[in-house]
Design a protein around this motif. Sequence first.
Motif, PDB file in Angstrom:
ATOM      1  N   TRP A   6       0.821  -1.221   0.000  1.00 51.96           N
ATOM      2  CA  TRP A   6       0.000   0.000   0.000  1.00 51.96           C
ATOM      3  C   TRP A   6       0.849   1.263   0.000  1.00 51.96           C
ATOM      4  N   ARG A   7       1.964   1.279   0.765  1.00 46.63           N
ATOM      5  CA  ARG A   7       2.820   2.477   0.823  1.00 46.63           C
ATOM      6  C   ARG A   7       3.489   2.715  -0.510  1.00 46.63           C
ATOM      7  N   PHE A   8       4.114   1.650  -1.008  1.00 49.37           N
ATOM      8  CA  PHE A   8       4.873   1.809  -2.236  1.00 49.37           C
ATOM      9  C   PHE A   8       3.955   1.968  -3.449  1.00 49.37           C
ATOM     10  N   LEU A  53       1.148   3.554  -3.335  1.00 48.75           N
ATOM     11  CA  LEU A  53       0.719   4.950  -3.291  1.00 48.75           C
ATOM     12  C   LEU A  53       1.790   5.840  -3.915  1.00 48.75           C
ATOM     13  N   LEU A  54       3.054   5.610  -3.530  1.00 48.50           N
ATOM     14  CA  LEU A  54       4.149   6.417  -4.084  1.00 48.50           C
ATOM     15  C   LEU A  54       4.241   6.211  -5.602  1.00 48.50           C
ATOM     16  N   ARG A  84       1.874   5.415  -7.606  1.00 54.19           N
ATOM     17  CA  ARG A  84       0.739   6.083  -8.248  1.00 54.19           C
ATOM     18  C   ARG A  84       0.958   7.594  -8.290  1.00 54.19           C
ATOM     19  N   ILE A  85       1.507   8.142  -7.194  1.00 55.07           N
ATOM     20  CA  ILE A  85       1.783   9.585  -7.159  1.00 55.07           C
ATOM     21  C   ILE A  85       2.754   9.964  -8.276  1.00 55.07           C
ATOM     22  N   PHE A 118       9.482  -0.572  -7.100  1.00 53.80           N
ATOM     23  CA  PHE A 118       8.909  -0.345  -5.767  1.00 53.80           C
ATOM     24  C   PHE A 118       8.662  -1.638  -4.991  1.00 53.80           C
ATOM     25  N   GLY A 160      11.451  -3.941  -2.336  1.00 54.65           N
ATOM     26  CA  GLY A 160      10.909  -3.841  -0.982  1.00 54.65           C
ATOM     27  C   GLY A 160      10.795  -5.191  -0.291  1.00 54.65           C
ATOM     28  N   LEU A 212      11.323  -1.817   6.555  1.00 57.18           N
ATOM     29  CA  LEU A 212      10.520  -0.714   7.094  1.00 57.18           C
ATOM     30  C   LEU A 212      10.015  -1.036   8.486  1.00 57.18           C
TER      31      LEU A 212
END
Lengths: 232, 204
Positions: free
Chosen positions: B101-103, B105-106, B108-109, B121, B125, B204
């Motif tokens: 979800w974090r990566f 989101l990044l 997608r941004i 990503f 990870g 992380l």
Amino acid sequence: MRVEGLVKTYGGETVLGGVSLEASRGEALGVVGPNGAGKSTLLRIIAGVEGYDAGRVEVRGRVGFVPQETILLPWRSLRGNVLLAARIAGVPRREAEERLEDGARLLGIEEYLNMRPGEVSGGTARKAQILMALVLRPEVLLLDEPFTGLDVASVASLQETLTALRRRGLTMIVVSHMIGELVRVVDRLVLLSHKPARVRGVYDIRGDSSALARMLAEELGGGLAARGDPRL
Amino acid sequence: MGIERVARAVYVTFTNSLAGYALALAAAVASVAAAYANKHVGAFFDALNTLIQSVSILVWAIVFMMVFGVTSRKPPVLVAAAASYPILLTSLMGAVRSLSWRFRLLARILGASRVQELVYFILPGTLPYLAAASRAAVGVALRISVVAEAFGSSGGVGYWLVYSYDIGDKDGVFAWALVLVAMMIAVDYAILRPVERWASRWKL
């Protein structure tokens, strides 16, 4: 940048109930409202990261988005993170390097570029996140809670940076619950009501910003000023 | 049991296990990439994982030996791969689910494509989780390839261990068992632990 009648629902609950706002070129707009009012949702929709149910979003030019949580790839240096953003956007390597150096100078993080996110302070990591957006040379920069988690010096430094960016003609929309910090970098404040979020008022704060900040804080229901909150 | 024979046997077992692990790793990464692209493919690999785990290693060893012959080096390699694949796949799938979800989101941004999202990503990870799982997977690959070697005549540690048993050489059995233990400890301390430490720096 213009947003008209934006509606967003989550599982039957309306979060944004027809939000409209507008920012002209080079203007910095602050968005404030109670927790859970949908401020971050509004930014994510403008950034194109999230969809919406009704309304219209019109943005001229590229959008740079700095999310609420700093998300950097921990296995890459700050330089590597920023260059990856440029690479994905199709910016040629040499040009990306130039933009990186220029942005790093502006943000004051040149000396940290070769370090990994885990090796730098939260403030520096936050600036690197902003640099990831700036390297795309956006016309509109969206910042979600940029001051949260930063120490006093980092907040002051970030405020200087945002002011410098505004002077460069960048349109900015900044969401923050730290009104006292926000009023130092924006031209107008947009106050959102609680769910469903609607624009409750738009305040031009280019005049006496501190008095307005107090008024807004009281209006938000938190009574921050009355309690002598240091953020104001 | 000359030093040359020991060195040769260690080399054979080590390369068998490593080849099996490498094969399993490549298959696990490819499976995860395919599963990430399509959830139906993901369901298929979930089922395949269950199937592989439900078949005894002994069955795999016999089947591979029937197919490739007892003198071939392929059965120990494939058995090691069959034993370590589920460990790697389960760990990778779990890592992708927990990080994405974090990566995502990044990604997608930044406007990344699905392939860029996976390559830049998601897969990097998973490296700390993969390194931790690899410690278990290589250990299993080593132990299992020895079992497969025992059935055939490829000349690895497993082969010589069973050969010593067949000729009633008790000292030989214990000596080859010690060689195996020493090998496992050496690989763990010299390769797996340092790799895990290195990769966990960016967990992380």
